[in-house]
Design a protein around this motif. Structure first.
Motif, PDB file in Angstrom:
ATOM      1  N   LEU A  97       0.861  -1.180   0.000  1.00  0.00           N
ATOM      2  CA  LEU A  97       0.000   0.000   0.000  1.00  0.00           C
ATOM      3  C   LEU A  97       0.895   1.226   0.000  1.00  0.00           C
ATOM      4  N   ILE A  98       0.743   2.096  -1.009  1.00  0.00           N
ATOM      5  CA  ILE A  98       1.579   3.285  -1.083  1.00  0.00           C
ATOM      6  C   ILE A  98       0.728   4.547  -0.983  1.00  0.00           C
ATOM      7  N   GLY A  99       1.347   5.585  -0.427  1.00  0.00           N
ATOM      8  CA  GLY A  99       0.718   6.896  -0.358  1.00  0.00           C
ATOM      9  C   GLY A  99       1.631   7.938  -0.969  1.00  0.00           C
ATOM     10  N   GLN A 100       1.361   9.195  -0.675  1.00  0.00           N
ATOM     11  CA  GLN A 100       2.151  10.262  -1.288  1.00  0.00           C
ATOM     12  C   GLN A 100       3.607  10.233  -0.831  1.00  0.00           C
ATOM     13  N   GLY A 101       3.883   9.607   0.304  1.00  0.00           N
ATOM     14  CA  GLY A 101       5.263   9.493   0.772  1.00  0.00           C
ATOM     15  C   GLY A 101       6.124   8.608  -0.097  1.00  0.00           C
ATOM     16  N   ALA A 102       5.500   7.836  -0.997  1.00  0.00           N
ATOM     17  CA  ALA A 102       6.255   6.984  -1.916  1.00  0.00           C
ATOM     18  C   ALA A 102       6.518   7.669  -3.250  1.00  0.00           C
ATOM     19  N   ALA A 103       6.089   8.919  -3.387  1.00  0.00           N
ATOM     20  CA  ALA A 103       6.150   9.587  -4.688  1.00  0.00           C
ATOM     21  C   ALA A 103       7.571   9.721  -5.221  1.00  0.00           C
ATOM     22  N   GLY A 104       8.538   9.868  -4.351  1.00  0.00           N
ATOM     23  CA  GLY A 104       9.922   9.996  -4.808  1.00  0.00           C
ATOM     24  C   GLY A 104      10.647   8.685  -4.937  1.00  0.00           C
TER      25      GLY A 104
END
Length: 601
Positions: A214-221
């Motif tokens: 499960l990914i959120g905006q913290g995984a964007a980079g």
């Protein structure tokens, strides 16, 4: 001419590479406005129609520009108006600085006009840093700390400057007792968990054969690292809505959004996994995660304040997602992909099946236009560098499910506050962050009436400042506050309460044309694609208004037959006289939109 405090504030903003400030004038910031005149509008002052929109535009600028957003407002009512946009920044962890005026120091405490206790007002929304400047020597430290804190803690901060202080001669803090110096530098830093914690996390991940990520905006980079780890684990990847643009939807194991607005494959992914890895997300709805105690779980998050509270994780890794994954990937067994081959095939098959369901739903007849089809038709037309904003409401369902993010696309919405009225100002903020990219805002008629129509005036005002003139606002016009209407039906089995739910029928396309923008009205399904295409081809901002059917249900991915039957009964109670759709047509419509895509029996 001497340098005033207001002059120094603008100088310091320029030194921090701030190139624009979203605001609205008022006499509480007259000193700052005069300084802007002396500074040749550097950084640029961008005038919204309302201070709440200034804050939203700063949030959109910060979200899509991945840098500090700044907004400014006068004392009293201007400061109060900022709050909703600043809370949006707080809850979605976005760096925003608010510069706020205050009555003169000599009048404070005297119940003077527009005097509000701003410290009390902002102490929650700007809880990480709020300060009032009372003497020039407090600058630059107060301003530097506000900016550095906003970046470091990904939060809104506030600096309050009384009107008379803005006009004082600036003098820096001397090298003396009870003076606080400051510095500009904000060096990059990376947080990493300990080697022991990484080894423990790898042991958990290596133990499973049915892994969900499960990914959120913290995984964007960390796009490349998430993709590499998912393939190494043979995992499916679900996305919280704030992480919608963190990974391409074209990857066959990406199951799409999770939650009430999510997809059936994401729901099945969480129901069937034996291992969970959460990266950069604080997705709060536990009912959409695996049952407690049924899976082993690991979380990665840069913020220790937000970690370990959504699920009983066995290992909590506090660190930057990209750097942490780079350390974790070599510890994952190379045999894991083979062990999870059957699971990976199941996830991919679920995704493919769901895409077929979505396509069938979008093509179902409606009166006059199926709202799902509006989003489905837009999907293939979006440029690969498009930026998409979504407002809150039923439109967010179609944004979450039907748009396939690919290439360099960016997308966001008000994820945690879920406030209405942010779609258009977000889009304007995005245009100033990326003036060379097309931006598309997806907005319901309720949100459009709340804020969007006024901010079209802002788009018209600044359209010539954008290298790429395309800013498309798609409006779902169904004359209904549709998300709440369906929540009333699904949760209470009740027909909508007309006095609260029914909206005036506003000619949005006509309004756009009246202020010099392109306006397009679509009343038939066969014109939907051409409506989007014409708006995307327009030489400047465009509004494309779709007359959509309020009776198409945004059924959640976990809907049961009991819930569907309750909804059908509500439709038959008192809803059937809305529009031209017959009672049996409404009942059939609910049945057609089952999670599995077929009618029972």
């Amino acid at each position: 001419m001497s340098t005033k405090v207001a002059d120094h504030i603008l100088q310091r903003l320029r030194a921090w590479d701030v190139d624009c400030v979203f605001g609205y004038p008022g006499d509480g910031i007259n000193g700052l406005l005069a300084a802007w005149g002396r500074a040749d509008d550097r950084p640029r002052f961008l005038q919204s129609r309302h201070e709440e929109m200034s804050a939203f535009e700063a949030v959109g600028y910060a979200k899509f520009g991945r840098r500090l957003g700044v907004c400014a407002a006068t004392s009293g009512p201007g400061a109060i108006h900022l709050l909703n946009g600043l809370y949006d920044a707080k809850l979605d962890h976005v760096p925003v600085l608010a510069l706020v005026g205050q009555t003169h120091r000599s009048a404070m405490g005297g119940s003077y006009q527009q005097e509000v206790d701003l410290h009390t007002l902002f102490k929650d929304v700007a809880s990480d840093f709020v300060e009032t400047v009372t003497v020039p020597e407090q600058l630059p430290n107060v301003l530097d700390r506000a900016i550095r804190t906003a970046y470091a803690r990904r939060c809104p901060t506030a600096v309050i400057i009384p009107g008379d202080v803005q006009e004082l001669d600036y003098s820096p803090p001397p090298h003396a007792f009870k003076m606080v110096p400051s510095s500009l530098d904000r060096s990059a830093w990376t947080a990493l968990p300990s080697p022991t914690a990484l080894e423990r996390a790898a042991d958990v991940l290596n133990s499973g054969t049915r892994t969900a990520v499960l990914i959120g905006q913290g995984a964007a980079g960390a796009r490349a690292e998430v993709e590499e780890l998912a393939e190494l684990l043979g995992a499916g990847v679900a996305k919280a809505l704030l992480g919608k643009d963190a990974l391409s939807d074209e990857l066959p194991y990406v199951t799409g959004a999770i939650g009430l607005l999510g997809t059936r494959p994401s729901y099945e992914l969480m129901r069937g996994c034996d291992t969970l890895l959460t990266i950069g997300s604080s997705f709060p709805y536990a009912q959409f995660l695996p049952e407690y105690g049924k899976v082993r779980a690991v979380q990665i998050d840069i913020d220790p304040h937000m970690i370990g509270m959504r699920y009983p994780y066995e290992v909590n890794l506090v660190g930057d997602a990209r750097a942490t994954l780079r350390q974790l990937i070599p510890l994952v067994s190379k045999e894991r992909a083979a062990a999870g081959r059957d699971w990976h095939a199941e996830v991919r098959a679920n995704v493919e099946r769901w895409n077929g369901v979505l396509d069938r739903r979008a093509r179902l007849a409606a009166d006059p236009v199926n709202p799902e089809y509006v989003a489905r038709a837009l999907d293939p037309l979006l440029p690969t560098d498009a930026i998409i904003t979504s407002d809150s409401g039923s439109t967010a369902n179609w944004f979450a499910r039907h748009l396939t993010l690919r290439g360099d696309m960016r997308a966001s919405l008000s994820g945690t506050l879920a406030t209405m009225g942010c779609g258009v100002p977000y889009a304007i903020g995005a245009k100033f962050a990326h003036p060379n990219r097309p931006v598309v805002a997806l907005v319901g008629d309720g949100a459009m009436q709340m804020n969007g129509m006024a901010e079209l005036i802002t788009a018209a005002k600044y359209r010539h400042r954008w290298d790429d003139p395309r800013l498309v606002v798609g409006v779902w016009n169904n004359r209904d506050l549709n998300q709440v209407t369906w929540e009333l039906r699904a949760m209470g089995g009740a027909p909508p309460f007309e006095p609260s739910q029914s909206l005036p029928d506003v000619p949005y396309a006509d309004f756009a044309r009246s202020i010099g923008l392109t306006g397009i009205r679509v009343e038939k399904p066969e014109d939907v694609t051409e409506g989007w295409r014409a708006a995307l081809d327009a030489e400047g901002p465009a509004v494309v208004e779709f007359l959509t059917d309020p009776a198409v249900p945004p059924i959640p991915p976990h809907a049961t037959w009991e819930q569907l039957e309750s909804t059908a009964k509500a439709l038959l109670k008192g809803d059937a006289d809305r529009g031209a759709v017959a009672k049996q047509g409404l009942k059939a419509k609910v049945q057609d939109f089952l999670p599995g895509g077929t009618k029972r029996g």
